[in-house]
Design an enzyme around this catalytic site. Structure first.
Site, short mmCIF file in Angstrom:
data_model
loop_
_atom_site.label_atom_id
_atom_site.label_comp_id
_atom_site.label_asym_id
_atom_site.label_seq_id
_atom_site.Cartn_x
_atom_site.Cartn_y
_atom_site.Cartn_z
CE1 TYR A 284 -5.54 3.98 8.14
CE2 TYR A 284 -6.24 3.76 10.59
CZ TYR A 284 -5.21 3.50 9.65
OH TYR A 284 -4.51 2.61 9.62
CE1 TYR B 120 -1.40 4.17 9.08
CE2 TYR B 120 -0.03 2.80 7.66
CZ TYR B 120 -1.07 2.80 8.41
OH TYR B 120 -2.33 1.82 8.17
N PRO C 145 -4.81 0.63 18.47
CG PRO C 145 -6.70 -0.64 17.89
CD PRO C 145 -6.12 0.01 19.05
CG HIS D 237 -2.25 -0.80 1.06
ND1 HIS D 237 -3.34 -0.41 1.22
CD2 HIS D 237 -2.25 -2.21 0.72
CE1 HIS D 237 -4.20 -1.51 0.86
NE2 HIS D 237 -3.39 -2.58 0.91
CE LYS E 111 3.17 2.92 13.12
NZ LYS E 111 4.08 2.95 12.02
#
Ligand code: FAD
Ligand code: DHB
Length: 390
Positions: A199, A383, A291, A72, A295
């Site tokens: 998200y 990220y 979450p 991704h 991570k």
């Protein structure tokens, strides 16, 4: 029984540690309370940082991930009915890989067994002894019989509810925060409705769209921390997800048969130091992150990379400096990841205690993060994963 490193727990931390030690010619035995079948089917995390993906490839356990994992190059933040993409490739030159934790666990178990490694399943560690000496011991029970494993070093990789951290509790300082919500997570036989993770910060609460394969979706929605799963029929879950993922111009959320449902509590937790005597804590036994930043598994991998290098220096050169520095080395990264996970959680969820002012500030922060190259780069570099201290 005797070994060099006694490892409690066959989650990602314990298994990867055993693998990394083996590559350095160091023997270990892994004790796991559950059955092999259970740990190979336990549904949990799914996003691997770039640095963790590289570590798996470089150490010869990345083949299945490379074949079945989904790279991704960005994520979507959805708020105010609109999509805003964070482009990891453009901002950092890196990507993340979506690959199920239980598949990684399978790969690591297969690699250890193929190399003649020892993993004792259904072997419940009950107590740790002589941690302050050069010969610590693990007492464990298998098939109703108690045994003892004598080692040079013990790695406590037994997760948040294990026995390792409690064994040194008086020596630890605990930092923690509970969040006033949880995540209801499902796995569904439905093709992912978006090529990238979404998200969504909706006025009714956070929702996350993820996936496991081209035919399986993984979806989460913010719920009460003590939510009753029975109150959530499949129809209610889909209706709530449809609302939270709605978007201007329309969005089609593909529905399908729900094959797994669960509730994950949200917690930030750090135990310091991550070591005492010859016991070293790694992964969830030492720290928990909410979450939202994806991570938990990645932090566990980082810890054991540091520990494997330190144990190698101990055996090769008789040096304890890296072992002595283990906790400090890990905690630097652990706290940066704690900060990121807390920040993502705070920015994206609805808090019952918040009024309209705080909601406007959240939306302004989301607008800033998605419009400023500096802010977007900060999110992206966290990220895809901060570099490992090894
Ligand atoms: P674990 O995977 O917990 O492994 C510990 C192992 O030790 C287990 O196999 C356990 O059976 C064993 N054990 C415990 N006690 C003993 C004992 N006394 N003797 C022998 N063995 C013992 N992270 C994300 O980033 N995204 C997510 O979506 C996400 N979802 C999650 C959902 C759930 C329900 C949970 C619990 C965690 C989730 N996480 C998620 C976090 C992530 O899965 C963990 O951070 C990761 O599993 C940590 O690996 P670990 O090896 O440290 O611990
Ligand atoms: C997944 C879990 C997360 O916590 C996250 O932030 C992204 C993806 C997942 O399970 O796919």
């Amino acid at each position: 029984m005797r070994t060099q490193v006694g490892i409690v727990g066959a989650g990602p931390a314990g298994l990867l540690l055993s693998h990394l030690l083996h590559l350095r010619g160091i023997a270990s035995i892994v004790l796991e309370a559950r059955s092999r079948d259970y740990v190979e089917h336990r549904i949990r995390a799914g996003v691997l940082e770039h640095v963790v993906e590289q570590l798996l490839i470089e150490t010869g356990v990345g083949a299945n991930m490379q074949a079945a994992g989904l790279p991704h190059e960005g994520i979507i933040l959805r708020f105010g009915g609109r999509d805003h993409r964070i482009d990891f490739r453009a901002l950092t030159g890196k990507h993340v890989t979506v690959y199920s934790q239980h598949l990684l666990v399978r790969d690591l178990i297969a690699a250890r067994l193929a190399a003649g490694g020892t993993i004792l399943f259904e072997a419940d560690a009950v107590s740790l002894h002589d941690i302050d000496t050069a010969q610590p011991r693990i007492r464990y029970r298998q098939a109703g019989i108690e045994h003892e494993l004598i080692c040079d070093v013990i790695a406590g990789c037994d997760g948040f509810h294990g026995i390792s951290r409690p064994a040194i509790e008086p020596h630890l300082r605990i930092f923690e925060r509970d969040y006033p919500f949880g995540w209801l997570g499902i796995l569904a036989d439905a093709p992912p409705s978006s090529a990238e993770l979404v998200y969504a910060s909706h006025d009714r609460g956070f929702a996350l769209l993820s996936m496991r394969s081209p035919t399986v979706s993984r979806l989460y929605l913010q719920c009460a921390p003590d939510e009753d799963l029975d109150a959530w029929s499949d129809d209610r879950i889909w209706a709530e997800l449809q609302t939270r993922f709605s978007r201007e111009g329309g969005f089609t959320l593909q529905e399908g048969r729900i094959t797994q449902k669960g509730i994950t509590p949200m917690r930030s937790f750090v135990a310091e130091p991550m070591q005492h005597g010859r016991l070293f804590l790694a992964g969830d036994s030492a720290h928990i992150v909410p979450p939202t930043g994806a991570k938990g598994l990645n932090l566990a991998a980082g810890d054991v990379a540091v520990l494997a290098r330190a144990v190698e220096a101990f055996y090769r050169r008789g040096q304890t400096a890296l072992l002595d520095a283990y906790s400090a080395t890990c905690l630097d990264r652990v706290w940066k990841v704690q900060r990121f996970s807390w920040w993502m959680t705070s920015m994206l969820h609805r808090f019952a205690a918040h009024g309209d002012f705080e909601r406007r500030v959240q939306l302004a922060e989301l607008a800033y993060v998605t419009s400023s190259a500096a802010a977007a780069t900060s999110l992206a570099e966290n990220y895809v994963g901060l570099k490992l201290p090894v």
